[in-house]
Scaffold this active site. Sequence first.
Site, PDB file in Angstrom:
ATOM      1  N   THR A  13      14.428  20.067  23.178  1.00 44.86           N
ATOM      2  CA  THR A  13      13.380  20.270  22.176  1.00 44.86           C
ATOM      3  C   THR A  13      12.414  19.093  22.119  1.00 44.86           C
ATOM      4  O   THR A  13      11.191  19.271  22.149  1.00 44.86           O
ATOM      5  CB  THR A  13      14.017  20.486  20.792  1.00 44.86           C
ATOM      6  OG1 THR A  13      14.861  21.634  20.842  1.00 44.86           O
ATOM      7  CG2 THR A  13      12.950  20.701  19.736  1.00 44.86           C
ATOM      8  N   LYS A 104      19.004   8.083  18.034  1.00 44.15           N
ATOM      9  CA  LYS A 104      19.416   7.200  16.924  1.00 44.15           C
ATOM     10  C   LYS A 104      20.842   6.677  17.080  1.00 44.15           C
ATOM     11  O   LYS A 104      21.130   5.545  16.722  1.00 44.15           O
ATOM     12  CB  LYS A 104      19.217   7.889  15.581  1.00 44.15           C
ATOM     13  CG  LYS A 104      20.194   8.997  15.194  1.00 44.15           C
ATOM     14  CD  LYS A 104      19.892  10.318  15.824  1.00 44.15           C
ATOM     15  CE  LYS A 104      18.589  10.902  15.385  1.00 44.15           C
ATOM     16  NZ  LYS A 104      18.338  12.259  15.950  1.00 44.15           N
ATOM     17  N   ILE A 135       7.722  10.869  10.258  1.00 41.97           N
ATOM     18  CA  ILE A 135       7.259   9.892   9.258  1.00 41.97           C
ATOM     19  C   ILE A 135       7.207   8.504   9.892  1.00 41.97           C
ATOM     20  O   ILE A 135       8.207   8.021  10.414  1.00 41.97           O
ATOM     21  CB  ILE A 135       8.198   9.850   8.042  1.00 41.97           C
ATOM     22  CG1 ILE A 135       8.374  11.243   7.445  1.00 41.97           C
ATOM     23  CG2 ILE A 135       7.665   8.894   6.988  1.00 41.97           C
ATOM     24  CD1 ILE A 135       9.393  11.296   6.328  1.00 41.97           C
ATOM     25  N   ASP A 200      24.583  11.201  11.380  1.00 44.26           N
ATOM     26  CA  ASP A 200      23.188  11.054  11.800  1.00 44.26           C
ATOM     27  C   ASP A 200      22.415  10.169  10.817  1.00 44.26           C
ATOM     28  O   ASP A 200      21.718   9.231  11.223  1.00 44.26           O
ATOM     29  CB  ASP A 200      22.542  12.442  11.892  1.00 44.26           C
ATOM     30  CG  ASP A 200      21.069  12.381  12.240  1.00 44.26           C
ATOM     31  OD1 ASP A 200      20.742  12.252  13.434  1.00 44.26           O
ATOM     32  OD2 ASP A 200      20.231  12.468  11.316  1.00 44.26           O
ATOM     33  N   LYS A 204      20.730   6.180  11.283  1.00 44.63           N
ATOM     34  CA  LYS A 204      19.350   5.885  10.910  1.00 44.63           C
ATOM     35  C   LYS A 204      19.296   4.798   9.836  1.00 44.63           C
ATOM     36  O   LYS A 204      18.390   3.961   9.834  1.00 44.63           O
ATOM     37  CB  LYS A 204      18.679   7.163  10.394  1.00 44.63           C
ATOM     38  CG  LYS A 204      18.506   8.233  11.464  1.00 44.63           C
ATOM     39  CD  LYS A 204      18.023   9.546  10.875  1.00 44.63           C
ATOM     40  CE  LYS A 204      17.841  10.620  11.941  1.00 44.63           C
ATOM     41  NZ  LYS A 204      17.442  11.926  11.374  1.00 44.63           N
TER      42      LYS A 204
END
Length: 412
Positions: A13, A104, A135, A200, A204
């Site tokens: 993706t 990450k 972002i 996840d 981060k």
Amino acid sequence: MSVIKVAILGFGTVGEGVYRTIQSHEEELASVLGKKVEVAAVLIRNKEKDRNINEDVLVTTDFKEILCLPQLDVVVEAIVGKEPPLTFLKKAIERGCHIITANKEMFAHHGKELLKLAQENKVSVGFEATVAGGIPVIQTLGQLLKINRVQQVQGILNGTSNFILTEMREKKQSFAQALLQAQKNGFAEADPTNDVEGFDAFYKTMILSRIAFGEEPNWQDVEREGITSVTRDLIDAAEKLGLRFKHVASINREGGQITGSVQPVLVGKEHPFYHVEGVENAVNVHSDIVGRITLQGPGAGMFPTASAIIEDLVYVCQNHYHDRSFKQMAAVPIEQKKGQISETWLVHGLTKTKINPLITWLDQASVDTFIIRAEKKDVVELANQQEDLVYFPFLGEYQSAIKLKPKALSAL
């Protein structure tokens, strides 16, 4: 016009999104950089799969073929897992390539190592896409840190978890139903563990900590909890009180100590995260001069992540070499708080026989679901006494949506 040659590692993706964006924004990139950007190679795993890639692009399963290209300026890595991505990027740096990563997990574990190697080889590292999708939080923190002293960073950093919580509340779905919908929409993997169990968001958070403070807390000391304990009944009970569940990562610095958590929390209508829905991400930064600022935007999907990578592509090409290593920030002088601090909690499964006199009762959402104010140690003690009790912290100042009468409160 001279050319910048780019290799893309992985064509899932994210990798495909980067490839398509370089094609669709060819003129904009050339205008900003003064050079044409071309994809020279794509690393794939399965050669049998049909892909819409131009014939003049090297498509290979062997990274060595990419390293042997006569010109290679930037390597973009969009694979999952720590290896082989780490090895690929180290070899790219040693060849003299700028690198950009969206990985990450790998960067949380090995970011310092890659930045040090890049510094030694006078190349740049782009890692905006490792946190919060589209972002630009890393570049924003980099600007703030020139003068401002960051004290706290909080964020909704996992679009999958936020989507599931939104679906459960809006469509009255169970966790399993909302997860299945996330998988159908391409927001969740077949194995969603990293998302729904908070791994996840944890990775981060560690990256954000390094950016904000130049260091991170001991990983074992960071409380990590996913969203699997949040049921439809709890979401409905919270909604009666005007509250919403959000999965929030928080990193704080008080004096010389850094603490962190990744967990489900409750927010009210006054909180900036209240209206962050679906796969949206948001990051709230608190620093000593500017105060609080909130960034919000898409946190998942092909093009939001590709956007972060393309901006990093411009960054590394314009700067050629810039030391982007993690800087140790001066400690913010904060008066140390004495003793424990009372916090606001939603507690479910509480019985009247285990009432602690140190608890302040604020609201009741159902027979056994309450909003209370207490020190964390007292809430933990209640949970130890009652096996089925679950509790969630509240962010911000609690304002009751249901005004209980004095008699009702005393009956609790």
